[in-house]
Design a protein around this motif. Sequence first.
Motif, PDB file in Angstrom:
ATOM      1  N   VAL A 114       1.010  -1.058   0.056  1.00 51.07           N
ATOM      2  CA  VAL A 114       0.053  -0.039  -0.071  1.00 51.07           C
ATOM      3  C   VAL A 114       1.078   1.243   0.111  1.00 51.07           C
ATOM      4  O   VAL A 114       2.030   1.182   0.656  1.00 51.07           O
ATOM      5  CB  VAL A 114      -0.837  -0.079   1.388  1.00 51.07           C
ATOM      6  N   GLU A 115       0.739   2.151  -0.678  1.00 50.94           N
ATOM      7  CA  GLU A 115       1.327   3.533  -1.046  1.00 50.94           C
ATOM      8  C   GLU A 115       0.051   4.507  -0.528  1.00 50.94           C
ATOM      9  O   GLU A 115      -0.814   4.661  -1.020  1.00 50.94           O
ATOM     10  CB  GLU A 115       1.693   3.589  -2.369  1.00 50.94           C
ATOM     11  N   GLN A 116       0.566   5.451   0.566  1.00 50.68           N
ATOM     12  CA  GLN A 116      -0.549   6.489   0.799  1.00 50.68           C
ATOM     13  C   GLN A 116       0.227   7.769   0.719  1.00 50.68           C
ATOM     14  O   GLN A 116       1.364   7.981   1.440  1.00 50.68           O
ATOM     15  CB  GLN A 116      -1.160   6.070   2.289  1.00 50.68           C
ATOM     16  N   GLU A 117      -0.435   8.697   0.325  1.00 56.45           N
ATOM     17  CA  GLU A 117      -0.229  10.271   0.373  1.00 56.45           C
ATOM     18  C   GLU A 117      -1.199  10.805   1.343  1.00 56.45           C
ATOM     19  O   GLU A 117      -2.286  11.062   0.993  1.00 56.45           O
ATOM     20  CB  GLU A 117       0.254  10.704  -1.076  1.00 56.45           C
ATOM     21  N   TYR A 118      -0.495  11.287   2.675  1.00 54.33           N
ATOM     22  CA  TYR A 118      -1.543  11.857   3.440  1.00 54.33           C
ATOM     23  C   TYR A 118      -1.694  13.536   3.046  1.00 54.33           C
ATOM     24  O   TYR A 118      -0.661  14.299   3.141  1.00 54.33           O
ATOM     25  CB  TYR A 118      -1.105  11.973   4.837  1.00 54.33           C
ATOM     26  N   VAL A 119      -2.772  13.956   2.665  1.00 50.37           N
ATOM     27  CA  VAL A 119      -3.072  15.354   2.199  1.00 50.37           C
ATOM     28  C   VAL A 119      -3.343  16.201   3.257  1.00 50.37           C
ATOM     29  O   VAL A 119      -2.960  17.416   3.590  1.00 50.37           O
ATOM     30  CB  VAL A 119      -3.973  15.385   0.937  1.00 50.37           C
ATOM     31  N   ARG A 120      -4.227  15.609   4.083  1.00 53.15           N
ATOM     32  CA  ARG A 120      -4.950  16.537   5.350  1.00 53.15           C
ATOM     33  C   ARG A 120      -4.915  15.831   6.281  1.00 53.15           C
ATOM     34  O   ARG A 120      -5.310  14.468   6.264  1.00 53.15           O
ATOM     35  CB  ARG A 120      -6.271  17.148   5.004  1.00 53.15           C
ATOM     36  N   GLU A 121      -4.930  16.158   7.507  1.00 52.98           N
ATOM     37  CA  GLU A 121      -5.182  15.332   8.821  1.00 52.98           C
ATOM     38  C   GLU A 121      -6.466  15.403   9.078  1.00 52.98           C
ATOM     39  O   GLU A 121      -7.523  16.026   8.436  1.00 52.98           O
ATOM     40  CB  GLU A 121      -4.753  16.112   9.916  1.00 52.98           C
ATOM     41  N   ILE A 122      -6.815  14.080   9.494  1.00 55.68           N
ATOM     42  CA  ILE A 122      -8.426  13.907   9.730  1.00 55.68           C
ATOM     43  C   ILE A 122      -8.718  14.138  11.304  1.00 55.68           C
ATOM     44  O   ILE A 122      -8.150  13.669  12.188  1.00 55.68           O
ATOM     45  CB  ILE A 122      -8.523  12.345   9.465  1.00 55.68           C
ATOM     46  N   THR A 123      -9.804  14.805  11.591  1.00 53.39           N
ATOM     47  CA  THR A 123     -10.144  15.166  12.824  1.00 53.39           C
ATOM     48  C   THR A 123     -11.411  14.594  13.089  1.00 53.39           C
ATOM     49  O   THR A 123     -12.271  14.329  12.294  1.00 53.39           O
ATOM     50  CB  THR A 123     -10.370  16.825  12.831  1.00 53.39           C
ATOM     51  N   PRO A 124     -11.756  14.310  14.584  1.00 56.13           N
ATOM     52  CA  PRO A 124     -13.104  14.168  14.961  1.00 56.13           C
ATOM     53  C   PRO A 124     -14.206  14.811  14.316  1.00 56.13           C
ATOM     54  O   PRO A 124     -13.964  16.136  14.382  1.00 56.13           O
ATOM     55  CB  PRO A 124     -12.966  14.345  16.520  1.00 56.13           C
ATOM     56  N   GLY A 125     -15.313  14.118  14.079  1.00 61.14           N
ATOM     57  CA  GLY A 125     -16.415  14.879  13.177  1.00 61.14           C
ATOM     58  C   GLY A 125     -16.563  14.674  11.877  1.00 61.14           C
ATOM     59  O   GLY A 125     -17.402  14.879  11.281  1.00 61.14           O
ATOM     60  N   THR A 126     -15.214  14.611  11.297  1.00 61.54           N
ATOM     61  CA  THR A 126     -15.088  14.291   9.866  1.00 61.54           C
ATOM     62  C   THR A 126     -15.986  12.945   9.379  1.00 61.54           C
ATOM     63  O   THR A 126     -15.963  12.035  10.060  1.00 61.54           O
ATOM     64  CB  THR A 126     -13.691  14.039   9.564  1.00 61.54           C
TER      65      THR A 126
END
Length: 182
Positions: A114-126
């Motif tokens: 698996v290759e992942q590019e994290y673009v934005r952080e994921i926050t509670p409520g998303t």
Amino acid sequence: MTGLRTDFAEFTGQQAEPPRVARYAVNEAMIRNWVEAVGDRNPVYVDEAAAKATGRPGVIAPPAMCSTWIMAGYRRYREIQELRREGAVEDFAYSRLMSVLDAAGYTSVVATDVEQEYVREITPGTHVTCHFTIEAVSEGKRTALGYGHFVTLRKHYLDEAGELLVDERFRILRFRPAERSA
């Protein structure tokens, strides 16, 4: 002898399945369960003050947790396995591709990378939604596990506003197990 065609062009670039929409919003309880299970002690995942001290508005989910939010659960897994046993094919490209591979005896599976590019952080409520595309199906390959085909899925994890959170390539090998000598 593979017994299977090698042209999978009809699947390449197709939407693999309908978008997966998270059953639940990202939440601190699941984040805490995840980090405890994997032993991740980064305080920005569980400590509001520590997260704010780094300039964040609050705690965040570990990036590698992105797929957790859109998992369908064991009920859906069992449903898919029952459909496969019955020879039923759902009306989307990934189900059709798996049916072709099943029919040719390529019923074993292993995730290879698996290759992942994290673009934005994921926050509670998303509220996370994932869109899947079949990016590639390899020609037949002989591996230590057996002869098979690598299937690459391209996944885009989006928030409720349609903004990209994570861009992922997920690859599996569908194969016939190699015969073992006694």
